[in-house]
Design a protein around this motif. Structure first.
Motif, short mmCIF file in Angstrom:
data_model
loop_
_atom_site.label_atom_id
_atom_site.label_comp_id
_atom_site.label_asym_id
_atom_site.label_seq_id
_atom_site.Cartn_x
_atom_site.Cartn_y
_atom_site.Cartn_z
N SER A 1 0.82 -1.21 0.00
CA SER A 1 0.00 0.00 0.00
C SER A 1 0.86 1.26 0.00
O SER A 1 0.35 2.36 -0.21
CB SER A 1 -0.92 0.01 1.22
N ASP A 2 2.15 1.10 0.22
CA ASP A 2 3.03 2.26 0.34
C ASP A 2 4.01 2.40 -0.83
O ASP A 2 4.91 3.22 -0.78
CB ASP A 2 3.81 2.17 1.65
N GLN A 3 3.84 1.59 -1.86
CA GLN A 3 4.77 1.62 -2.98
C GLN A 3 4.03 1.31 -4.27
O GLN A 3 3.18 0.42 -4.31
CB GLN A 3 5.87 0.58 -2.75
N LYS A 4 4.36 2.04 -5.35
CA LYS A 4 3.74 1.78 -6.65
C LYS A 4 4.34 0.52 -7.26
O LYS A 4 5.54 0.27 -7.12
CB LYS A 4 3.95 2.96 -7.59
N TYR A 5 3.49 -0.24 -7.95
CA TYR A 5 3.94 -1.47 -8.58
C TYR A 5 3.06 -1.77 -9.77
O TYR A 5 1.99 -1.20 -9.94
CB TYR A 5 3.91 -2.64 -7.58
N ARG A 6 3.56 -2.69 -10.61
CA ARG A 6 2.81 -3.21 -11.75
C ARG A 6 2.68 -4.72 -11.60
O ARG A 6 3.64 -5.39 -11.22
CB ARG A 6 3.56 -2.92 -13.07
N VAL A 7 1.53 -5.24 -11.94
CA VAL A 7 1.34 -6.69 -11.97
C VAL A 7 1.97 -7.19 -13.26
O VAL A 7 1.64 -6.72 -14.34
CB VAL A 7 -0.15 -7.06 -11.91
N GLY B 1 11.49 -11.80 -13.47
CA GLY B 1 12.00 -10.53 -12.96
C GLY B 1 11.13 -9.85 -11.92
O GLY B 1 11.22 -8.64 -11.74
N ALA B 2 10.31 -10.60 -11.21
CA ALA B 2 9.44 -9.99 -10.19
C ALA B 2 10.26 -9.53 -8.99
O ALA B 2 11.28 -10.13 -8.64
CB ALA B 2 8.38 -10.99 -9.74
N ARG C 1 -3.52 -18.80 -6.02
CA ARG C 1 -3.11 -17.98 -7.15
C ARG C 1 -2.31 -16.83 -6.55
O ARG C 1 -2.80 -16.12 -5.67
CB ARG C 1 -4.30 -17.43 -7.92
N ALA C 2 -1.08 -16.68 -7.02
CA ALA C 2 -0.22 -15.62 -6.53
C ALA C 2 -0.04 -14.58 -7.63
O ALA C 2 -0.12 -14.90 -8.82
CB ALA C 2 1.14 -16.18 -6.12
N VAL C 3 0.21 -13.36 -7.21
CA VAL C 3 0.42 -12.26 -8.13
C VAL C 3 1.89 -11.87 -8.07
O VAL C 3 2.44 -11.64 -6.99
CB VAL C 3 -0.45 -11.04 -7.75
N ALA C 4 2.53 -11.84 -9.23
CA ALA C 4 3.93 -11.40 -9.33
C ALA C 4 3.93 -9.92 -9.69
O ALA C 4 3.25 -9.51 -10.63
CB ALA C 4 4.66 -12.22 -10.41
N ILE C 5 4.71 -9.14 -8.95
CA ILE C 5 4.73 -7.70 -9.18
C ILE C 5 6.15 -7.17 -9.34
O ILE C 5 7.12 -7.78 -8.88
CB ILE C 5 4.03 -6.93 -8.04
N ALA C 6 6.24 -6.04 -10.02
CA ALA C 6 7.51 -5.31 -10.18
C ALA C 6 7.28 -3.89 -9.66
O ALA C 6 6.29 -3.25 -10.01
CB ALA C 6 7.93 -5.28 -11.64
N PHE C 7 8.17 -3.44 -8.79
CA PHE C 7 8.04 -2.09 -8.25
C PHE C 7 8.44 -1.06 -9.30
O PHE C 7 9.32 -1.29 -10.12
CB PHE C 7 8.91 -1.93 -7.00
#
Length: 132
Positions: free
Chosen positions: A53-59, A88-89, A125-131
């Protein structure tokens, strides 16, 4: 001679986090707006309890490992982290989970005995994200 080398050396299948890379790749679905990221070390992928909630990311993708494959929750989470590292998550979190029931049987070829029954497991189901 080559056969003897394969017999003693075994065939080398790349593994990440103890799991064959080919298995890991089968569990991944890229997101619609995923961009190519370079592979990162497995140890670098963080497991989060919830979306940050404190950092921008992309799924960048979704990971759905099969139920019934893992002996522990930790082994399942490390498999998800290993899968995410291929793409590269920076982190993963679980967004869906459900309990599933399945039947499993095993037979001992020497004694002729066997065991089995109904087992409960968890499908995630897991979500991989990149900051960003």
């Amino acid at each position: 001679l080559l056969s003897l080398v394969h017999l003693f050396a075994g065939s080398h299948t790349p593994r990440i986090g103890g799991i064959k890379e080919t298995s890991l790749r089968a569990w991944y679905v890229p997101s619609v707006d995923a961009t190519n990221h370079s592979r990162v070390p497995f140890e670098r992928v963080a497991f989060l309890d919830a979306p940050p909630s404190d950092q921008k990311y992309r799924v960048i993708g979704y990971i759905c490992p099969p139920a019934g494959k893992f002996r522990s929750w930790g082994e399942r989470l490390n498999a998800v982290r290993a899968e995410a590292s291929l793409y590269g998550a920076d982190a993963v979190y679980i967004d869906k989970q459900s309990e599933v029931e399945e039947w499993r049987f095993s037979v001992n070829q020497w004694s002729g005995g066997g065991r089995g029954g109904k087992y409960k497991d968890v499908q995630i189901r897991a979500v991989a994200i990149a900051f960003e």
